[in-house]
Design an enzyme around this catalytic site. Structure first.
Site, PDB file in Angstrom:
ATOM      1  N   LYS A 166      17.723   0.881  -3.603  1.00 35.86           N
ATOM      2  CA  LYS A 166      17.125   0.487  -2.320  1.00 35.86           C
ATOM      3  C   LYS A 166      18.107   0.826  -1.220  1.00 35.86           C
ATOM      4  O   LYS A 166      19.318   0.848  -1.453  1.00 35.86           O
ATOM      5  CB  LYS A 166      16.860  -1.027  -2.307  1.00 35.86           C
ATOM      6  CG  LYS A 166      15.755  -1.437  -1.372  1.00 35.86           C
ATOM      7  CD  LYS A 166      14.392  -1.097  -1.963  1.00 35.86           C
ATOM      8  CE  LYS A 166      13.222  -1.738  -1.336  1.00 35.86           C
ATOM      9  NZ  LYS A 166      11.984  -1.543  -2.090  1.00 35.86           N
ATOM     10  N   ASN A 226      -0.883  -2.738   4.693  1.00 39.02           N
ATOM     11  CA  ASN A 226      -1.238  -1.773   3.652  1.00 39.02           C
ATOM     12  C   ASN A 226      -1.672  -2.476   2.364  1.00 39.02           C
ATOM     13  O   ASN A 226      -2.771  -2.242   1.853  1.00 39.02           O
ATOM     14  CB  ASN A 226      -0.034  -0.850   3.399  1.00 39.02           C
ATOM     15  CG  ASN A 226      -0.279   0.118   2.263  1.00 39.02           C
ATOM     16  OD1 ASN A 226      -0.211  -0.259   1.095  1.00 39.02           O
ATOM     17  ND2 ASN A 226      -0.609   1.357   2.585  1.00 39.02           N
TER      18      ASN A 226
HETATM   19  P1  NAD Z   1       2.630  -4.082   6.249  1.00 42.65           P
HETATM   20  O1  NAD Z   1       3.663  -4.101   7.305  1.00 42.65           O
HETATM   21  O2  NAD Z   1       1.657  -2.963   6.179  1.00 42.65           O
HETATM   22  O3  NAD Z   1       1.796  -5.451   6.306  1.00 42.65           O
HETATM   23  C1  NAD Z   1       2.378  -6.711   6.362  1.00 42.65           C
HETATM   24  C2  NAD Z   1       1.311  -7.701   6.779  1.00 42.65           C
HETATM   25  O4  NAD Z   1       1.841  -9.028   6.706  1.00 42.65           O
HETATM   26  C3  NAD Z   1       0.822  -7.507   8.220  1.00 42.65           C
HETATM   27  O5  NAD Z   1      -0.568  -7.709   8.261  1.00 42.65           O
HETATM   28  C4  NAD Z   1       1.545  -8.629   8.973  1.00 42.65           C
HETATM   29  O6  NAD Z   1       0.833  -9.023  10.148  1.00 42.65           O
HETATM   30  C5  NAD Z   1       1.527  -9.706   7.918  1.00 42.65           C
HETATM   31  N1  NAD Z   1       2.518 -10.780   8.135  1.00 42.65           N
HETATM   32  C6  NAD Z   1       3.822 -10.676   8.451  1.00 42.65           C
HETATM   33  N2  NAD Z   1       4.359 -11.889   8.573  1.00 42.65           N
HETATM   34  C7  NAD Z   1       3.371 -12.779   8.327  1.00 42.65           C
HETATM   35  C8  NAD Z   1       3.291 -14.186   8.313  1.00 42.65           C
HETATM   36  N3  NAD Z   1       4.365 -14.945   8.580  1.00 42.65           N
HETATM   37  N4  NAD Z   1       2.108 -14.764   8.002  1.00 42.65           N
HETATM   38  C9  NAD Z   1       1.021 -14.025   7.721  1.00 42.65           C
HETATM   39  N5  NAD Z   1       1.036 -12.677   7.732  1.00 42.65           N
HETATM   40  C10 NAD Z   1       2.203 -12.068   8.030  1.00 42.65           C
HETATM   41  O7  NAD Z   1       3.444  -4.223   4.878  1.00 42.65           O
HETATM   42  P2  NAD Z   1       2.948  -3.846   3.422  1.00 42.65           P
HETATM   43  O8  NAD Z   1       3.395  -2.464   3.120  1.00 42.65           O
HETATM   44  O9  NAD Z   1       1.538  -4.233   3.234  1.00 42.65           O
HETATM   45  O10 NAD Z   1       3.895  -4.818   2.582  1.00 42.65           O
HETATM   46  C11 NAD Z   1       3.593  -6.197   2.389  1.00 42.65           C
HETATM   47  C12 NAD Z   1       4.440  -6.736   1.253  1.00 42.65           C
HETATM   48  O11 NAD Z   1       4.188  -5.958   0.089  1.00 42.65           O
HETATM   49  C13 NAD Z   1       5.947  -6.684   1.456  1.00 42.65           C
HETATM   50  O12 NAD Z   1       6.510  -7.770   0.763  1.00 42.65           O
HETATM   51  C14 NAD Z   1       6.330  -5.377   0.765  1.00 42.65           C
HETATM   52  O13 NAD Z   1       7.684  -5.385   0.355  1.00 42.65           O
HETATM   53  C15 NAD Z   1       5.404  -5.432  -0.418  1.00 42.65           C
HETATM   54  N6  NAD Z   1       5.159  -4.130  -1.061  1.00 42.65           N
HETATM   55  C16 NAD Z   1       4.602  -3.087  -0.372  1.00 42.65           C
HETATM   56  C17 NAD Z   1       4.342  -1.907  -1.041  1.00 42.65           C
HETATM   57  C18 NAD Z   1       3.655  -0.747  -0.357  1.00 42.65           C
HETATM   58  O14 NAD Z   1       3.351   0.242  -1.031  1.00 42.65           O
HETATM   59  N7  NAD Z   1       3.355  -0.822   0.925  1.00 42.65           N
HETATM   60  C19 NAD Z   1       4.664  -1.752  -2.389  1.00 42.65           C
HETATM   61  C20 NAD Z   1       5.230  -2.835  -3.060  1.00 42.65           C
HETATM   62  C21 NAD Z   1       5.465  -4.030  -2.386  1.00 42.65           C
END
Ligand code: NAD
Length: 440
Positions: free
Chosen positions: A125, A240
């Site tokens: 990472k 996402n």
């Molecule tokens: P993103 O930035 O696209 O979406 C995050 C979402 O969470 C947004 O809708 C935001 O408004 C919301 N959010 C943030 N703080 C919040 C709160 N306090 N209360 C409610 N909603 C809140 O991010 P993502 O890519 O969807 O990632 C989300 C999680 O999934 C993270 O933990 C990330 O590490 C994990 N993840 C993502 C991927 C990927 O492929 N994108 C893969 C594995 C894990």
């Protein structure tokens, strides 16, 4: 100093130690989880020590020319946690509150995730401490290129393969692959994933994590005899992961009855159209507030978000870490908890969820669809031959189902909760590779 004259330091992690011993330090959480698994597997102390610490850390200091002509200096990290099973793999984050312990923890989780999915990669990472909202596009590009110049000889298809993560995206990966090519004198598309399609990116990456969530929920539902037709789901975070999980589960008949993002939280027992909500958020700067049909607004407290406590069959935390702990877990009772986010559940909550009969799909299984398609991207780059969407989805389905079955079986046989079972499967595989190399 590297050849550009800037700090490029390999760190002895034992000397640096863990910056805080609070239980909410994510790296302490990782070390605790490893401890539990090591005890059950009765591993020798040398193997335990190897699993507890990153193999290698790179700390860099990056001077970046700002638009106003001044130079700003940024700190960056790359943690290569374990490469026994193959080159390290893991995203690069741009975040103001980035710490080395968080990057270590995320690198460790990548190690277990790749092993669990049986992908021939280790875990890594990276992170740069910066506030991306205060950087122009040009400043971001110069920062991305400076980061690759600083670590560019320590990463690569056969060493360590970064990807987008928090606040980084395909455009930034494009700059990085270009800077890497300039540094090495040739294109090497497989040195980074999550690239634009025009630069060797893969089809199917955008919804891969949500698709993986959907597949594991579907498999879990079969195990517990839950009919998904009309099953109520609640999703925290509609970016996402959250939005694609909701859309794909809706296609299986689930009904979205609660949703939250940074703009607020809502409950609607009549159901919210997940696909239309996704389209709305995309046009609305990523936010769901203002979508007609969200229903009743509820409290969205950072510490005890009400959305997690709504009655439902499927709960998908897909926002951030540390959402479910001792303080709120007794009130969180879905049939399936599908951890789309990384680390949404604190270790203290696991036994309580288990006692309460919640079927937990642990994060590094549930959200592994993204890294699986990233791996497919590397494979396609290496072949220099690209698959169609059907081939990607078929292969993702097969990887996710196989990993899900391995965790379910381990949990049943050992009578432990699914997270511990997932650790046992993953760590056993990492240990087998370390032993085969003669490390211990
Ligand atoms: P993103 O930035 O696209 O979406 C995050 C979402 O969470 C947004 O809708 C935001 O408004 C919301 N959010 C943030 N703080 C919040 C709160 N306090 N209360 C409610 N909603 C809140 O991010 P993502 O890519 O969807 O990632 C989300 C999680 O999934 C993270 O933990 C990330 O590490 C994990 N993840 C993502 C991927 C990927 O492929 N994108 C893969 C594995 C894990």
């Amino acid at each position: 100093m590297n050849k550009n004259g800037f700090r490029h330091e390999m760190v002895d992690h034992h000397a640096v130690g863990v910056s805080s011993f609070a239980t909410d330090n994510p790296f302490r959480v990782v070390q605790k989880q490893v401890e539990q698994a090591v005890e059950l597997l009765q591993l020798d102390p040398a193997l335990h020590e190897l699993l507890r610490w990153p193999q290698r850390e790179i700390h860099v200091t990056l001077p970046v020319r700002m638009d106003d002509g001044t130079t700003k200096v940024f700190q960056g990290f790359r943690v290569q946690y374990n490469n026994a099973r193959g080159p390290c793999k893991g995203g690069i984050r741009f975040a103001a509150d980035e710490t080395i312990d968080l990057v270590r923890a995320l690198a460790a989780w990548m190690t277990w995730k790749c092993a669990l999915l049986d992908i021939p990669l280790g875990g890594g990472k990276g992170g740069v401490v910066c506030d991306p909202t205060k950087l122009s596009r040009g400043e971001k590009e110069r920062l991305a290129r400076a980061y690759i110049r600083a670590i560019g000889h320590d990463i690569g298809l056969l060493k360590d393969v970064p990807a987008p993560d928090m606040n980084t995206n395909p455009e930034i990966m494009g700059w990085m692959v270009d800077e890497y090519a300039a540094l090495h004198g040739h294109n090497e598309f497989g040195m980074i994933t999550g690239k634009p399609l025009s630069l060797g990116g893969s089809l199917g990456r955008e919804d891969a994590t949500g698709r993986g969530v959907m597949i594991t929920v579907r498999e879990a539902a079969k195990k517990i005899g839950l009919n998904l037709e009309g099953a109520r789901m609640v999703v925290q975070g509609y970016g996402n992961v959250g939005s694609f999980s909701a859309v794909l589960l809706e296609e299986l008949g689930c009904k979205l009855v609660g949703v939250a993002d940074v703009s607020g939280a809502w409950s609607n027992p009549n159901g919210i159209n997940a696909r239309e909500l996704q389209a709305y958020a995309r046009k609305n700067g990523g936010l769901i507030r203002g979508f007609p049909g969200l229903g009743q607004e509820i409290q969205n407290d950072e510490k005890e978000p009400a959305v997690l406590e709504l009655p439902c069959e499927i709960l998908v935390p897909a926002a951030k870490e540390g959402q479910i702990g001792a303080h709120n877990v007794p009130r969180i009772k879905p049939r399936i908890l599908a951890e789309g986010a990384n680390g949404p559940t604190l270790p203290e909550a696991d036994p309580i969820l288990y006692q309460n009969g919640v079927y937990v799909i642990p994060d590094f299984l549930c959200n592994a669809g993204g890294v699986t398609v990233s791996y497919f991207e590397m494979v396609q780059n290496t072949y220099n031959y690209y698959w169609d969407l059907d081939a990607i989805r078929r292969r993702l389905e097969q990887k996710m189902v196989t990993a899900f079955e391995a965790v379910h079986k381990e949990a049943q046989e050992r009578k432990v909760h699914n997270r511990l079972a997932a650790y046992l499967v993953a760590i056993t595989r990492v240990v087998q590779a370390m032993q085969a190399r003669g490390w211990a």
